[in-house]
Design a protein around this motif. Structure first.
Motif, PDB file in Angstrom:
ATOM      1  N   GLU A  68       0.897  -1.124   0.028  1.00 46.88           N
ATOM      2  CA  GLU A  68      -0.015  -0.199  -0.015  1.00 46.88           C
ATOM      3  C   GLU A  68       0.826   1.195  -0.044  1.00 46.88           C
ATOM      4  OE1 GLU A  68      -2.979   0.565   2.820  1.00 46.88           O
ATOM      5  OE2 GLU A  68      -3.684  -1.659   2.487  1.00 46.88           O
ATOM      6  N   PRO A  69       0.812   2.050  -0.928  1.00 46.82           N
ATOM      7  CA  PRO A  69       1.373   3.167  -0.970  1.00 46.82           C
ATOM      8  C   PRO A  69       1.304   4.220   0.500  1.00 46.82           C
ATOM      9  CG  PRO A  69       0.023   3.162  -2.929  1.00 46.82           C
ATOM     10  CD  PRO A  69      -0.334   2.045  -1.896  1.00 46.82           C
ATOM     11  N   ALA A  70       2.382   4.815   1.074  1.00 44.28           N
ATOM     12  CA  ALA A  70       2.358   5.625   2.033  1.00 44.28           C
ATOM     13  C   ALA A  70       1.734   7.051   1.767  1.00 44.28           C
ATOM     14  CB  ALA A  70       3.838   5.416   2.915  1.00 44.28           C
ATOM     15  N   PRO A  71       0.811   7.299   2.529  1.00 40.54           N
ATOM     16  CA  PRO A  71       0.291   8.702   2.355  1.00 40.54           C
ATOM     17  C   PRO A  71       1.544   9.852   2.370  1.00 40.54           C
ATOM     18  CG  PRO A  71      -1.122   7.308   3.612  1.00 40.54           C
ATOM     19  CD  PRO A  71       0.174   6.512   3.516  1.00 40.54           C
ATOM     20  N   GLY A  72       1.511  10.602   1.817  1.00 39.64           N
ATOM     21  CA  GLY A  72       2.752  11.882   1.663  1.00 39.64           C
ATOM     22  C   GLY A  72       4.077  11.629   1.397  1.00 39.64           C
ATOM     23  N   ARG A  73       4.244  10.166   0.876  1.00 38.54           N
ATOM     24  CA  ARG A  73       5.643   9.828   0.760  1.00 38.54           C
ATOM     25  C   ARG A  73       5.589   9.705  -0.953  1.00 38.54           C
ATOM     26  NH1 ARG A  73       8.595   4.262   2.654  1.00 38.54           N
ATOM     27  NH2 ARG A  73      10.543   4.824   1.989  1.00 38.54           N
ATOM     28  N   PRO A  74       6.160  10.744  -1.638  1.00 36.36           N
ATOM     29  CA  PRO A  74       6.155  10.859  -3.177  1.00 36.36           C
ATOM     30  C   PRO A  74       6.650   9.424  -3.729  1.00 36.36           C
ATOM     31  CG  PRO A  74       7.152  12.746  -2.286  1.00 36.36           C
ATOM     32  CD  PRO A  74       7.087  11.865  -1.031  1.00 36.36           C
ATOM     33  N   VAL A  75       5.990   9.379  -4.931  1.00 38.10           N
ATOM     34  CA  VAL A  75       6.352   8.150  -5.851  1.00 38.10           C
ATOM     35  C   VAL A  75       6.548   8.806  -7.154  1.00 38.10           C
ATOM     36  CG1 VAL A  75       4.814   6.620  -4.458  1.00 38.10           C
ATOM     37  CG2 VAL A  75       3.634   7.814  -6.083  1.00 38.10           C
ATOM     38  N   ARG A  76       7.120   7.786  -7.977  1.00 38.03           N
ATOM     39  CA  ARG A  76       7.184   8.035  -9.411  1.00 38.03           C
ATOM     40  C   ARG A  76       7.499   6.931 -10.211  1.00 38.03           C
ATOM     41  NH1 ARG A  76      13.566  10.245  -9.545  1.00 38.03           N
ATOM     42  NH2 ARG A  76      14.447   8.059  -9.920  1.00 38.03           N
ATOM     43  N   LEU A  77       7.429   6.928 -11.464  1.00 39.30           N
ATOM     44  CA  LEU A  77       7.781   5.718 -12.336  1.00 39.30           C
ATOM     45  C   LEU A  77       9.510   5.535 -12.318  1.00 39.30           C
ATOM     46  CD1 LEU A  77       6.537   3.827 -14.248  1.00 39.30           C
ATOM     47  CD2 LEU A  77       7.491   5.413 -16.252  1.00 39.30           C
ATOM     48  N   SER A  78       9.860   4.413 -12.104  1.00 43.16           N
ATOM     49  CA  SER A  78      11.293   4.137 -12.055  1.00 43.16           C
ATOM     50  C   SER A  78      12.056   4.543 -12.953  1.00 43.16           C
ATOM     51  CB  SER A  78      11.608   2.815 -11.715  1.00 43.16           C
ATOM     52  OG  SER A  78      12.994   2.453 -11.839  1.00 43.16           O
ATOM     53  N   ARG A  79      13.274   5.336 -13.058  1.00 40.08           N
ATOM     54  CA  ARG A  79      13.886   5.748 -14.479  1.00 40.08           C
ATOM     55  C   ARG A  79      14.431   4.565 -15.241  1.00 40.08           C
ATOM     56  NH1 ARG A  79      19.642   6.205 -13.854  1.00 40.08           N
ATOM     57  NH2 ARG A  79      20.365   5.992 -12.138  1.00 40.08           N
ATOM     58  N   PHE A  80      14.405   3.354 -14.480  1.00 40.79           N
ATOM     59  CA  PHE A  80      14.601   2.101 -15.201  1.00 40.79           C
ATOM     60  C   PHE A  80      13.668   1.491 -16.026  1.00 40.79           C
ATOM     61  CE2 PHE A  80      18.258   2.820 -12.444  1.00 40.79           C
ATOM     62  CZ  PHE A  80      19.614   2.626 -13.239  1.00 40.79           C
ATOM     63  N   ALA A  81      12.491   1.942 -15.652  1.00 39.41           N
ATOM     64  CA  ALA A  81      11.437   1.369 -16.443  1.00 39.41           C
ATOM     65  C   ALA A  81      10.968   1.532 -17.838  1.00 39.41           C
ATOM     66  CB  ALA A  81      10.003   1.542 -15.657  1.00 39.41           C
ATOM     67  N   THR A  82      10.944   0.824 -18.552  1.00 37.43           N
ATOM     68  CA  THR A  82      10.660   0.675 -20.120  1.00 37.43           C
ATOM     69  C   THR A  82       8.970   0.231 -20.538  1.00 37.43           C
ATOM     70  OG1 THR A  82      11.367  -1.150 -20.624  1.00 37.43           O
ATOM     71  CG2 THR A  82      12.866   0.734 -20.458  1.00 37.43           C
ATOM     72  N   LEU A  83       8.457   1.113 -21.229  1.00 41.12           N
ATOM     73  CA  LEU A  83       7.192   0.761 -21.646  1.00 41.12           C
ATOM     74  C   LEU A  83       7.207   0.609 -23.279  1.00 41.12           C
ATOM     75  CD1 LEU A  83       3.981   0.563 -20.919  1.00 41.12           C
ATOM     76  CD2 LEU A  83       3.928   3.060 -21.520  1.00 41.12           C
ATOM     77  N   THR A  84       6.816  -0.700 -23.457  1.00 41.05           N
ATOM     78  CA  THR A  84       6.623  -1.136 -25.065  1.00 41.05           C
ATOM     79  C   THR A  84       5.321  -1.614 -25.151  1.00 41.05           C
ATOM     80  OG1 THR A  84       7.553  -3.276 -24.355  1.00 41.05           O
ATOM     81  CG2 THR A  84       9.109  -1.742 -25.008  1.00 41.05           C
ATOM     82  N   THR A  85       5.014  -2.183 -26.433  1.00 41.81           N
ATOM     83  CA  THR A  85       3.742  -2.924 -26.850  1.00 41.81           C
ATOM     84  C   THR A  85       4.138  -4.102 -27.601  1.00 41.81           C
ATOM     85  OG1 THR A  85       1.696  -2.865 -27.856  1.00 41.81           O
ATOM     86  CG2 THR A  85       3.507  -1.375 -28.641  1.00 41.81           C
ATOM     87  N   ASP A  86       3.578  -5.023 -27.422  1.00 40.10           N
ATOM     88  CA  ASP A  86       3.551  -6.390 -28.202  1.00 40.10           C
ATOM     89  C   ASP A  86       2.287  -6.389 -29.203  1.00 40.10           C
ATOM     90  OD1 ASP A  86       1.130  -7.016 -26.840  1.00 40.10           O
ATOM     91  OD2 ASP A  86       1.998  -8.748 -25.981  1.00 40.10           O
ATOM     92  N   GLY A  87       1.813  -5.500 -29.635  1.00 44.17           N
ATOM     93  CA  GLY A  87       0.825  -5.352 -30.454  1.00 44.17           C
ATOM     94  C   GLY A  87      -0.659  -5.218 -30.137  1.00 44.17           C
ATOM     95  N   SER A  88      -0.926  -5.876 -28.881  1.00 44.76           N
ATOM     96  CA  SER A  88      -2.049  -5.898 -28.321  1.00 44.76           C
ATOM     97  C   SER A  88      -2.347  -5.317 -27.094  1.00 44.76           C
ATOM     98  CB  SER A  88      -2.372  -7.394 -28.319  1.00 44.76           C
ATOM     99  OG  SER A  88      -1.511  -8.115 -27.525  1.00 44.76           O
ATOM    100  N   SER A  89      -1.122  -5.255 -26.286  1.00 44.14           N
ATOM    101  CA  SER A  89      -1.130  -4.676 -24.829  1.00 44.14           C
ATOM    102  C   SER A  89       0.294  -3.971 -24.526  1.00 44.14           C
ATOM    103  CB  SER A  89      -1.365  -5.497 -23.734  1.00 44.14           C
ATOM    104  OG  SER A  89      -0.590  -6.640 -23.934  1.00 44.14           O
TER     105      SER A  89
END
Length: 497
Positions: free
Chosen positions: A110-131
């Protein structure tokens, strides 16, 4: 009315359940292992069967809380087989967390209230053509995004933000899944400015996200992709011929004779110990004979081969080793000054041991770029550009074709450098070239055949020496002794000794 959050369970697509009809024992067959379970009641057996078909809600399959608790205990025995998903309502699947290795363990947070979050700078988003597929080299899971809610959530996480500001229930549950999967990271504390462990880790500081992803996806241990000699194309023959046929005018190259090579070559130790010195080339240019010997001894096709298990696949054997005998490399010679050869760009035919003239208009662009890359005061007499036809490797190898090309490249460039030294030519690597420029001059499609390296080649500079301060340690006098031995060998080759 706000849609209710649904926690869903399934198995990886490569898992199937087998029941022993005599004993009633169950076996879960997976990608990495088999898990044997004791006999179970019909309701649990049915739940396991349905998990192989897709995500299920345990409450819909097991009405008895005791059965649901028993199934949860069973699934704890095989966490690397279980896919955790989340949806909103009966028909809206939003995301799934897929384990990638036998060591993968997933526990939603569970995210802790007040504690900032962000996308990891190592995360990559791609697609396989359907998702959409979200992956990170630091995570042992893949997150599959099935719906727009999850994608919208990612769009709000480009910069640090408190979880309560970016999402309200039930989207905060999605955020918890992303945190647990390592795709989203939480700040170290609630005090501004937000600090994240991955930004302050001295080990991660040495990696770019792209390089770390490349490393983890071209080795084993942190992904579930095909890897090795998997023959992605099936039984078909390689997409690329073993040798590219010549289409233009050709120039035959001189061939060295075995007896002369043995008589005049310096010892291997002298070649290995030779110090490159300053990368300067004198007025006297190399000759077509020098170039012919260099290419013949390093890159010619010695034999054409057909493996017994792939009789339609033509391979070759050359003086340097290559993974699986695929030999993806092509050599192009850019001539600036070479006795016996006109200025121009040539392609080397390793089967006919000849040069095919491609153009006389393109040398300057490649030579000037090589001078900068190799830290030369001017264009080298010769430039050997090495390209790779990637499909020569990808028809056979899954997951590691490109990294094999890089490893084989080192063997080829080293062989070229050593033989150049042995026959009295100075060489200097010119790495980090412009792939667009090379493709334009060479007339190749960089997606199919791209430049990987180049070697500047010329005659030895008698001025020699460099301006590097040296502090002797182990055998510091060996390069000087090697230089003297090489000088004698070179004089003998030229008839001066």
């Amino acid at each position: 009315m706000r849609a209710a959050r649904l926690e869903l369970w399934s198995f990886r697509e490569d898992v199937h359940v087998e029941t022993d009809q005599d004993t009633g024992r169950l076996t879960l067959h997976g990608r990495w292992d088999d898990v044997r379970l004791p006999p179970q009641c019909p309701a649990i057996r049915e739940a396991l069967r349905r998990m192989t078909l897709g995500p299920i809600r345990l409450e819909n399959v097991l009405a008895d809380p005791a059965d649901r608790a028993a199934l949860a205990r069973l699934l704890e025995c095989c966490p690397a087989m279980v896919v955790r998903s989340m949806g909103f309502g009966p028909d809206e699947l939003v995301l799934s967390v897929v384990p990638l290795t036998p060591q993968a363990r997933f526990l939603p947070v569970e995210p802790a209230p007040g504690r900032p979050v962000r996308l990891s700078r190592f995360a990559t988003l791609t697609t396989d053509g359907s998702s959409y597929r979200l992956e990170s080299p630091l995570s042992l899971h893949r997150v599959v995004l099935h719906g727009p809610r999850a994608v919208w959530l990612l769009s709000a996480l480009g910069a640090p933000v408190p979880p309560e500001e970016v999402a309200a229930p039930p989207l905060t549950d999605l955020l918890g899944y992303l945190l647990a999967a390592g795709m989203v990271v939480a700040a170290e504390d609630t005090e501004p400015p937000a600090r994240f462990a991955e930004d302050e880790d001295p080990v991660l500081a040495s990696w770019s996200p792209l390089e770390l992803m490349f490393h983890t996806r071209t080795t084993l241990g942190r992904h579930d992709g095909d890897y090795g000699a998997t023959y992605p194309g099936g039984d078909r023959e390689p997409d690329e011929p073993v040798v590219v046929p010549a289409a233009g005018p050709v120039v035959a190259l001189p061939r060295p004779r075995w007896a002369q090579v043995l008589a005049h070559d310096p010892p291997l130790s002298a070649v290995l110990e030779a110090r490159p010195g300053e990368p300067r080339f004198p007025a006297a240019p190399p000759t077509a004979r020098d170039l012919g010997e260099l290419l013949y001894r390093t890159a010619r096709v010695r034999t054409l081969n057909r493996p017994a298990d792939r009789p339609r696949a033509e391979l070759s054997e050359r003086p340097y080793p290559s993974s699986g005998g695929c030999y993806p490399f092509e050599l192009y010679v850019v001539v600036h000054r070479c006795a016996g050869l006109a200025r121009g760009v040539y392609h080397y035919d390793p089967l006919g041991h000849r040069l095919e003239l491609l153009t006389t208009a393109g040398p300057a662009e490649l030579l000037d770029a090589a001078a900068i890359a190799a830290n030369l005061p001017g264009p080298p007499p010769l430039l050997i550009v090495v390209t790779a036809r990637f499909r020569r490797l990808s028809w056979k190898y899954g997951g590691l074709g490109y990294v094999l090309a890089l490893k084989d490249l080192g063997l080829l460039v080293r062989s070229l450098s050593l033989v150049a030294t042995a026959i009295g030519l100075r060489s200097r690597p010119a790495d980090g070239g412009d792939i667009e420029c090379a493709a334009r001059v060479l007339g190749t499609d960089w997606r199919a055949e791209s430049s990987l390296s180049a070697l500047a080649v010329g005659m030895p500079d008698e001025r020699g020496g460099d301006r590097c301060e040296r502090r002797p340690r182990n055998g510091a006098d060996w390069p000087a002794r090697a230089a003297a031995r090489l000088a004698r060998a070179w004089r003998a080759r030229s008839g001066l000794g």
